[in-house]
Write an enzyme that holds these catalytic residues in place. Sequence first.
Site: not given
Ligand code: G16
Length: 542
Positions: A17, A21, A112-113, A125, A276, A278, A280-281, A343, A363-364, A375, A495
Amino acid sequence: MNSIVKTVPYDDQKPGTSGLRKKVPVFQQENYVENFIQSIFDSVAGYRGETLVIGGDGRYFNRETIQTAIKMAAANGFGRVIVGQGGILSTPAASHLIRKNEAFGGIVLSASHNPGGPEEDFGIKYNVGNGGPAPEKITEAIYQRTLVIDRYAIADSPDIDLDTIGTFQAGDMTVEVVDSVADYADLMESLFDFDAIRAMFSGGFRMVFDAMHAVTGPYAVEILEKRLGAEHGTARNAVPLPDFGGHHPDPNLVHAKDLYDLMMSQNAPDFGAASDGDGDRNLIIGKGIFVTPSDSLAMLAANAHLAPAYKAGLKGIARSMPTSAAADRVAEKLGIGMYETPTGWKFFGNLLDAGLVTICGEESAGTGSDHVREKDGLWAVLLWLNIVAARGESVIDIAGKHWAEYGRNYYSRHDYEGVDTDDANALMAALKEKLPKLPGTTVKGLKVASADDFSYLDPVDGSTSSNQGIRVLFEGGSRVVFRLSGTGTTGATLRVYIERYEPDPARHDVETQEALSDLIAAADAIASIRKHTGRPTPSVIT
Ligand code: G16
């Protein structure tokens, strides 16, 4: 001097996504990083002499990878690399630097998180010149290249001193080590009414921002405490650590539970927020109320005109398909376009570039606007603060009035983490097979109106993305959505997204899981979650 090094391909470098990772030991395999970075360069053209932005969230393996990326950028012919001091750049700050410097692109290092450390997660990325994540056609080209790569180029130059701001040389390429925070903080100051927020803080407004020992600490200290005058200590856990202090830097109700508990307590401050790994959340919690990311998108969109940057109104709103339809009602009322994407923030890029939308959300825990192409956690926090200052009302009052006006979309996500990949795939395959037979049937007292596998036609470039999640819609507008996460690094994560629309204000105070209980039961009955995964309950409920 540059070296051309022979290598052999790996077969597991398919970006998910949001980039590639994996666990750190996977990235530490011989030439694993080099193969992926060279595959990025081989999949894009026209960067000779151009600028590349590089930065990461400071997690374990960040510095080593940055040194490698700099040397490879030099050997491949980039003219300049801009890198954040200490190798630190939040994802939105990296996006801003790419745009501000009209860079060719950027390499953003983060998972990310997900947790960090020698045995934990890492990620690479690629972002394109608009500052946003590479679209699917590029990530697919990168993956195809990783499958056949047989050499990479790297400069035989010494490591760059990442801790000193200044201009250095790597081979023939210039490397600028820049302040990680200043440009981003200036951007935020240009968007929001800092005077109004400052006045609110000096009037005794109290907030807590939990940086979770991740990248936003220095940004939050500079913006909230120094520029806006929030009291010292407002930003907590503000020193970025390579292992995030051993925690998951995931701003949700499980991993930011201390903040949640504080905000629900008697002596809660007025406003609580977190970001989070990085940056962005975002997590938004008012005194006595958690605002779901889907609701946050809707409330921010409805009130954005109160911030200077959005005074003239919004062009449109976009949300990912699993995000609740709360924002749709706002778009309808404002008479602006509403777009539903798969997503992944990368799907918003075209809509933002084409001027079709101003605000996007998922939603994430992701919300953002056209100021960058990622984001942006602190942006969401600052827009909330701007709205609270302008309205002179608490978060709970703003939310209550919003629901009274638009109705409430009860919403929850149930995650089943670390499920056996074969089991998860079997569940999705069985579900897909069932789809045509579902409409018209009644499950746990709910009548299925329609069911499909979401497919997106990008209105800007005409590309199609299929298999983006299974939607089951019930009569009355409730729905459940099933998809497999594209960001996990261990097994599969299922999910399940659950949503019910409730127009009646008399029923807006029900506990969320209770309000959704029949839909939760229907989701299990439709997908046989227990049977396929062996899990009686989800691992995380948000
Ligand atoms: C990434 C993407 C988001 C996505 C999220 C969850 O966020 O940039 O657009 O909503 O993953 O994705 P998934 O449901 O496939 O795990 P981040 O914050 O992890 O970079």
